[in-house]
Design a protein around this motif. Structure first.
Motif, PDB file in Angstrom:
ATOM      1  N   VAL A 127       6.822 -34.382 -56.720  1.00 25.71           N
ATOM      2  CA  VAL A 127       7.754 -35.353 -57.314  1.00 25.71           C
ATOM      3  C   VAL A 127       9.147 -35.088 -56.771  1.00 25.71           C
ATOM      4  CG1 VAL A 127       6.416 -35.610 -59.434  1.00 25.71           C
ATOM      5  CG2 VAL A 127       8.185 -33.845 -59.304  1.00 25.71           C
ATOM      6  N   ARG A 128       9.990 -36.117 -56.871  1.00 19.19           N
ATOM      7  CA  ARG A 128      11.378 -35.972 -56.421  1.00 19.19           C
ATOM      8  C   ARG A 128      12.208 -35.307 -57.504  1.00 19.19           C
ATOM      9  NH1 ARG A 128      12.864 -39.528 -51.497  1.00 19.19           N
ATOM     10  NH2 ARG A 128      10.804 -40.319 -50.950  1.00 19.19           N
ATOM     11  N   SER A 129      13.039 -34.362 -57.082  1.00 19.65           N
ATOM     12  CA  SER A 129      13.914 -33.658 -58.021  1.00 19.65           C
ATOM     13  C   SER A 129      15.223 -33.348 -57.300  1.00 19.65           C
ATOM     14  CB  SER A 129      13.249 -32.366 -58.510  1.00 19.65           C
ATOM     15  OG  SER A 129      14.116 -31.635 -59.338  1.00 19.65           O
ATOM     16  N   ASP A 130      16.300 -33.957 -57.763  1.00 20.97           N
ATOM     17  CA  ASP A 130      17.611 -33.779 -57.129  1.00 20.97           C
ATOM     18  C   ASP A 130      17.561 -34.064 -55.635  1.00 20.97           C
ATOM     19  OD1 ASP A 130      18.759 -33.018 -59.571  1.00 20.97           O
ATOM     20  OD2 ASP A 130      18.228 -30.906 -59.253  1.00 20.97           O
ATOM     21  N   GLY A 131      16.797 -35.075 -55.268  1.00 20.39           N
ATOM     22  CA  GLY A 131      16.723 -35.487 -53.872  1.00 20.39           C
ATOM     23  C   GLY A 131      15.687 -34.761 -53.051  1.00 20.39           C
ATOM     24  N   ALA A 132      15.138 -33.664 -53.587  1.00 15.43           N
ATOM     25  CA  ALA A 132      14.126 -32.896 -52.863  1.00 15.43           C
ATOM     26  C   ALA A 132      12.736 -33.268 -53.362  1.00 15.43           C
ATOM     27  CB  ALA A 132      14.358 -31.408 -53.041  1.00 15.43           C
ATOM     28  N   LEU A 133      11.728 -33.063 -52.514  1.00 11.68           N
ATOM     29  CA  LEU A 133      10.341 -33.300 -52.909  1.00 11.68           C
ATOM     30  C   LEU A 133       9.745 -31.963 -53.323  1.00 11.68           C
ATOM     31  CD1 LEU A 133       8.132 -35.501 -53.088  1.00 11.68           C
ATOM     32  CD2 LEU A 133       7.384 -34.796 -50.789  1.00 11.68           C
ATOM     33  N   CYS A 134       9.339 -31.873 -54.579  1.00  9.62           N
ATOM     34  CA  CYS A 134       8.950 -30.578 -55.152  1.00  9.62           C
ATOM     35  C   CYS A 134       7.598 -30.643 -55.853  1.00  9.62           C
ATOM     36  CB  CYS A 134       9.996 -30.110 -56.170  1.00  9.62           C
ATOM     37  SG  CYS A 134      11.676 -30.032 -55.539  1.00  9.62           S
ATOM     38  N   VAL A 135       6.971 -29.478 -55.962  1.00 12.87           N
ATOM     39  CA  VAL A 135       5.767 -29.302 -56.774  1.00 12.87           C
ATOM     40  C   VAL A 135       6.102 -28.252 -57.826  1.00 12.87           C
ATOM     41  CG1 VAL A 135       3.315 -28.702 -56.792  1.00 12.87           C
ATOM     42  CG2 VAL A 135       4.325 -29.797 -54.758  1.00 12.87           C
ATOM     43  N   PHE A 136       5.837 -28.562 -59.107  1.00 11.34           N
ATOM     44  CA  PHE A 136       6.186 -27.657 -60.196  1.00 11.34           C
ATOM     45  C   PHE A 136       4.933 -26.991 -60.771  1.00 11.34           C
ATOM     46  CE2 PHE A 136       9.874 -30.386 -59.949  1.00 11.34           C
ATOM     47  CZ  PHE A 136      10.924 -29.510 -60.185  1.00 11.34           C
ATOM     48  N   PHE A 137       5.136 -25.804 -61.337  1.00 12.61           N
ATOM     49  CA  PHE A 137       4.033 -25.010 -61.887  1.00 12.61           C
ATOM     50  C   PHE A 137       4.470 -24.440 -63.227  1.00 12.61           C
ATOM     51  CE2 PHE A 137       4.292 -24.782 -57.324  1.00 12.61           C
ATOM     52  CZ  PHE A 137       3.020 -25.113 -56.890  1.00 12.61           C
ATOM     53  N   ASP A 138       3.606 -24.559 -64.224  1.00  9.12           N
ATOM     54  CA  ASP A 138       3.947 -24.052 -65.562  1.00  9.12           C
ATOM     55  C   ASP A 138       4.084 -22.537 -65.579  1.00  9.12           C
ATOM     56  OD1 ASP A 138       3.934 -26.620 -66.568  1.00  9.12           O
ATOM     57  OD2 ASP A 138       1.823 -26.527 -67.195  1.00  9.12           O
ATOM     58  N   ASP A 139       3.318 -21.850 -64.743  1.00 12.87           N
ATOM     59  CA  ASP A 139       3.282 -20.380 -64.816  1.00 12.87           C
ATOM     60  C   ASP A 139       4.196 -19.701 -63.797  1.00 12.87           C
ATOM     61  OD1 ASP A 139       1.792 -21.234 -62.666  1.00 12.87           O
ATOM     62  OD2 ASP A 139       0.312 -19.628 -62.813  1.00 12.87           O
ATOM     63  N   VAL A 140       5.015 -20.474 -63.107  1.00 10.28           N
ATOM     64  CA  VAL A 140       5.937 -19.889 -62.131  1.00 10.28           C
ATOM     65  C   VAL A 140       7.364 -20.172 -62.580  1.00 10.28           C
ATOM     66  CG1 VAL A 140       6.678 -19.793 -59.728  1.00 10.28           C
ATOM     67  CG2 VAL A 140       4.278 -20.227 -60.267  1.00 10.28           C
ATOM     68  N   LYS A 141       8.027 -19.140 -63.075  1.00 11.95           N
ATOM     69  CA  LYS A 141       9.375 -19.304 -63.617  1.00 11.95           C
ATOM     70  C   LYS A 141      10.322 -18.273 -62.996  1.00 11.95           C
ATOM     71  CE  LYS A 141       8.182 -21.327 -68.123  1.00 11.95           C
ATOM     72  NZ  LYS A 141       6.767 -21.562 -67.845  1.00 11.95           N
ATOM     73  N   GLY A 142      11.593 -18.631 -62.904  1.00 10.09           N
ATOM     74  CA  GLY A 142      12.603 -17.747 -62.372  1.00 10.09           C
ATOM     75  C   GLY A 142      13.130 -16.807 -63.433  1.00 10.09           C
ATOM     76  N   PRO A 143      14.117 -15.972 -63.092  1.00 11.72           N
ATOM     77  CA  PRO A 143      14.704 -15.019 -64.046  1.00 11.72           C
ATOM     78  C   PRO A 143      15.308 -15.699 -65.270  1.00 11.72           C
ATOM     79  CG  PRO A 143      15.364 -14.492 -61.800  1.00 11.72           C
ATOM     80  CD  PRO A 143      14.675 -15.820 -61.747  1.00 11.72           C
ATOM     81  N   ASP A 144      15.740 -16.959 -65.099  1.00 11.18           N
ATOM     82  CA  ASP A 144      16.347 -17.678 -66.225  1.00 11.18           C
ATOM     83  C   ASP A 144      15.314 -18.357 -67.117  1.00 11.18           C
ATOM     84  OD1 ASP A 144      15.458 -19.610 -64.507  1.00 11.18           O
ATOM     85  OD2 ASP A 144      17.408 -20.597 -64.222  1.00 11.18           O
ATOM     86  N   GLY A 145      14.025 -18.212 -66.785  1.00 11.38           N
ATOM     87  CA  GLY A 145      12.967 -18.811 -67.590  1.00 11.38           C
ATOM     88  C   GLY A 145      12.639 -20.236 -67.213  1.00 11.38           C
ATOM     89  N   ASN A 146      13.378 -20.804 -66.277  1.00 11.96           N
ATOM     90  CA  ASN A 146      13.118 -22.180 -65.859  1.00 11.96           C
ATOM     91  C   ASN A 146      12.065 -22.209 -64.749  1.00 11.96           C
ATOM     92  OD1 ASN A 146      15.063 -23.346 -67.602  1.00 11.96           O
ATOM     93  ND2 ASN A 146      16.694 -22.801 -66.158  1.00 11.96           N
ATOM     94  N   PRO A 147      11.276 -23.285 -64.686  1.00  7.32           N
ATOM     95  CA  PRO A 147      10.243 -23.394 -63.645  1.00  7.32           C
ATOM     96  C   PRO A 147      10.854 -23.318 -62.245  1.00  7.32           C
ATOM     97  CG  PRO A 147       9.921 -25.075 -65.328  1.00  7.32           C
ATOM     98  CD  PRO A 147      11.249 -24.446 -65.606  1.00  7.32           C
ATOM     99  N   VAL A 148      10.164 -22.607 -61.351  1.00  4.25           N
ATOM    100  CA  VAL A 148      10.585 -22.520 -59.949  1.00  4.25           C
ATOM    101  C   VAL A 148       9.651 -23.408 -59.133  1.00  4.25           C
ATOM    102  CG1 VAL A 148      10.853 -21.014 -57.944  1.00  4.25           C
ATOM    103  CG2 VAL A 148      11.462 -20.178 -60.225  1.00  4.25           C
ATOM    104  N   PRO A 149      10.175 -24.432 -58.482  1.00  4.39           N
ATOM    105  CA  PRO A 149       9.293 -25.345 -57.754  1.00  4.39           C
ATOM    106  C   PRO A 149       9.001 -24.869 -56.337  1.00  4.39           C
ATOM    107  CG  PRO A 149      11.537 -26.153 -57.625  1.00  4.39           C
ATOM    108  CD  PRO A 149      11.579 -24.891 -58.458  1.00  4.39           C
ATOM    109  N   LEU A 150       7.962 -25.423 -55.757  1.00  2.00           N
ATOM    110  CA  LEU A 150       7.708 -25.296 -54.330  1.00  2.00           C
ATOM    111  C   LEU A 150       8.384 -26.493 -53.676  1.00  2.00           C
ATOM    112  CD1 LEU A 150       6.066 -23.756 -52.083  1.00  2.00           C
ATOM    113  CD2 LEU A 150       4.317 -25.506 -52.393  1.00  2.00           C
ATOM    114  N   ILE A 151       9.389 -26.240 -52.853  1.00  2.00           N
ATOM    115  CA  ILE A 151      10.132 -27.327 -52.215  1.00  2.00           C
ATOM    116  C   ILE A 151       9.437 -27.681 -50.900  1.00  2.00           C
ATOM    117  CG2 ILE A 151      12.346 -28.042 -51.253  1.00  2.00           C
ATOM    118  CD1 ILE A 151      13.692 -26.034 -53.134  1.00  2.00           C
ATOM    119  N   VAL A 152       8.876 -28.880 -50.871  1.00  2.00           N
ATOM    120  CA  VAL A 152       8.141 -29.330 -49.688  1.00  2.00           C
ATOM    121  C   VAL A 152       9.095 -29.979 -48.687  1.00  2.00           C
ATOM    122  CG1 VAL A 152       6.199 -30.704 -48.856  1.00  2.00           C
ATOM    123  CG2 VAL A 152       6.122 -29.696 -51.142  1.00  2.00           C
ATOM    124  N   ARG A 153      10.031 -30.773 -49.206  1.00  2.00           N
ATOM    125  CA  ARG A 153      11.062 -31.366 -48.342  1.00  2.00           C
ATOM    126  C   ARG A 153      12.405 -31.203 -49.025  1.00  2.00           C
ATOM    127  NH1 ARG A 153       9.366 -36.839 -47.286  1.00  2.00           N
ATOM    128  NH2 ARG A 153      10.404 -37.365 -49.250  1.00  2.00           N
TER     129      ARG A 153
END
Length: 596
Positions: free
Chosen positions: A294-320
């Motif tokens: 999906v598009r997020s802030d202009g980037a094409l991303c894939v999100f995962f419920d079980d992958v989060k950064g130090p701040d607890g927010n989801p870390v996406p895989l940025i494809v584009r």
């Protein structure tokens, strides 16, 4: 020749038949056979069976023993032990007859996989225009061994060296070469010798440092370099021609290093990041249309419920990226599409640093959501740990820089040559190696020492790089195995008219039995290694084989045995041990010199 059933499979079948005959109400039951220190094998399956049948395990075990054929030549003794274990001792005749059948086969009786598939293995991934360092060692060595083992099992293996040959740094390098067109020239008009790998890398290093210095100090050059990246990505012919020079120059260097490592790298197997450029747009379109990305802030991303950064927010895989550029994810996902749809792989194996595990976890999950990976196609990261110095910290030079791989290999060869030379000083004059032979053996021993130190450690673990230990004649080293092989060859050369021949009628000494039983385990060991991608288990098998041979050699005189038949039988055990060491070491990519 057909594969030779191992002693374990023979005993397994005998027990399974006896279980069916003695306890038909149990159905098809597994005797749960394993190797044992108390006897040759132990069967534990009757304990679980007793619970199911609500019977006394010792009584059930006795029934099973009673159902075994009384005249079975393979089984010397079957004893009920403890709460219902079966301790099984194989006859000496069965051991020798099985080993004789193995010796008659070029594959030493090792069967091919029942259902071989197609594996694409991604390993040995250096970067264009950059020197290979100690961090590149593990991917190359582990990957090469896994390729050899899988191919020996019958698997179709497609090698892929995913070199880093794309990205923004090439704009800087190409622009500098455009403005300094002779920086990669190698020879004068009177010099027609081929460029060496060292010279190729020296030129690339010099050019990289010069272009980086200019890039950092000259804003106009920096702007021209960025424009050059755009030209590269858009397929400008002149820019691509210069880019190809960097790739070709780097390959000369790569191949020189792989040659030092005694590894064969073929040009068609080198498919770098650039090889998937034409697929990137379509990969992104397919992911977006399917809703996987999906598009997020202009980037094409894939999100995962079980992958989060130090701040607890989801870390996406940025494809584009938001600026339209592509990262590693787009390239890796396009590579998966190519390997599955065009190369028809059912297994994708990535020999990559453990520190990239999160990236590959996200890439594999994205490919599964897109349907490119499924029940019929799996992707596996063979993650490896870090090479450490003697101090237990990541291996660096005294100046704190990453260690060049070629320097490491050259030092190993020098150390090994000294060991070979010193070892030969005590030999009679006619048995000593020439200087040329010492240099050749030193190379085989030194490179083998580095490979074995890596491969004898579980890939997932870090290990300490200690050349003194690696080239030692004692302990779990390749040199110890190579000397065991060379010792056997020396015995065979001195055997005169006597030759290797199995004599199943002979009684075996304990050291002969132990060696014979271990020789029989080659097939099951290789099957396990091919299934789990764990070369260290093959290394452990070979080290134990060499150790058992050393005991046999010290306790059982070969050429001075009591009878001619015993001489031939012991020569047979020597010969089969040598062939097994040679085959096993070859699968690890390590040479076994005939003389040391």
């Amino acid at each position: 020749m057909a594969s030779v059933p191992s002693l374990a499979s023979t005993v397994q079948q005998r027990l399974a038949d006896a279980l069916s005959a003695a306890l038909p109400e149990a159905g098809a039951a597994d005797p749960l056979l394993r190797r044992s220190d108390r006897a040759d094998f132990q069967a534990n399956g009757i304990l679980a069976l007793a619970k199911k049948l609500k019977g006394n395990p010792r009584e059930l075990a006795a029934k099973v023993v009673g159902a075994l054929p009384s005249a079975d030549a393979a089984l010397k003794d079957v004893e009920v032990s403890g709460p219902g274990f079966l301790n099984i001792t194989i006859s000496d005749r069965a051991i020798l007859e099985t080993l004789a059948a193995r010796a008659a086969d070029d594959r030493l009786g090792v069967p091919l996989a029942e259902k071989p598939g197609t594996t694409v293995i991604d390993y040995a991934q250096p970067n264009v225009a950059k020197e290979m360092h100690v961090g590149h060692l593990r991917s190359a060595v582990i990957g090469d061994a896994v390729v050899r083992i899988l191919e020996f099992s019958g698997e179709k293996v497609v090698r892929r060296h995913h070199i880093g040959d794309w990205g923004t740094q090439f704009g800087m390098l190409i622009q500098y070469l455009t403005e300094h067109p002779h920086e990669l020239d190698h020879k004068s008009a009177s010099d027609d010798t081929a460029v060496s790998g060292e010279e190729a890398m020296s030129n690339l290093n010099r050019l990289y440092k010069a272009s980086r210095a200019l890039f950092d100090s000259d804003e106009e050059f920096k702007a021209r370099s960025r424009d050059r990246v755009v030209l590269l990505q858009s397929g400008d012919a002149e820019t691509l021609k210069l880019w190809q020079r960097f790739v070709d120059e780097s390959k000369i260097y790569f191949y020189s290093v792989f040659n030092k490592l005694d590894m064969e790298i073929d040009d068609p197997d080198v498919v770098g990041e650039s090889g998937y450029n034409d697929m990137l747009d379509e990969t992104c379109r397919l992911l977006e249309e399917s809703g996987v990305a999906v598009r997020s802030d202009g980037a094409l991303c894939v999100f995962f419920d079980d992958v989060k950064g130090p701040d607890g927010n989801p870390v996406p895989l940025i494809v584009r990226k938001s600026n339209g550029g592509y990262g590693y994810a787009a390239t890796d996902l396009s590579a998966i599409r190519d390997r599955v749809h065009n190369l028809h792989a059912d297994t994708l194996l990535y020999v990559v640093d453990a520190r990239q595990s999160l990236h590959f976890k996200m890439v594999f999950e994205t490919a599964r959501r897109a349907g490119w990976l499924n029940e019929d196609v799996k992707a596996v990261q063979l993650a490896f740990g870090t090479v450490l110095g003697k101090d237990g910290k990541p291996f660096k030079t005294r100046e704190g820089e990453t260690v060049r791989l070629v320097d490491l290999l050259d030092e190993a060869v020098d150390r090994a040559s000294a060991v070979v030379r010193e070892k030969g000083e005590g030999l009679p004059e006619d048995e000593r190696l020439t200087d040329g032979e010492i240099a050749e053996r030193g190379t085989q021993v030194g490179i083998g020492a580095i490979k074995y130190a890596d491969l004898s450690t579980s890939a997932s673990r870090d290990y300490k790089f200690d050349l003194d230990q690696m080239v030692s004649l004692n302990g779990d080293t390749s040199v110890y195995l190579q000397y065991a092989y060379a010792r056997i060859q020396s015995i065979l050369r001195k055997s005169g008219e006597a030759g290797p021949a199995a004599h199943p009628e002979l009684e075996l000494a304990p050291a002969e039995r132990a060696l014979g039983l271990h020789l029989d385990r080659l097939g099951e060991t290789l099957a396990e290694v091919a299934e789990s991608y764990e070369p260290h288990k093959l290394a452990a098998y070979l080290y134990q084989l060499a150790s058992l041979y050393t005991t046999f050699y010290s306790e059982c005189p070969v050429l001075k045995a009591d009878t001619p038949e015993q001489v031939e039988n012991r020569l047979f055990l020597c010969d089969l041990t040598a062939r097994t060491l040679h085959q096993g070491m070859a699968l690890l990519g390590i040479r076994t010199p005939e003389r040391l």
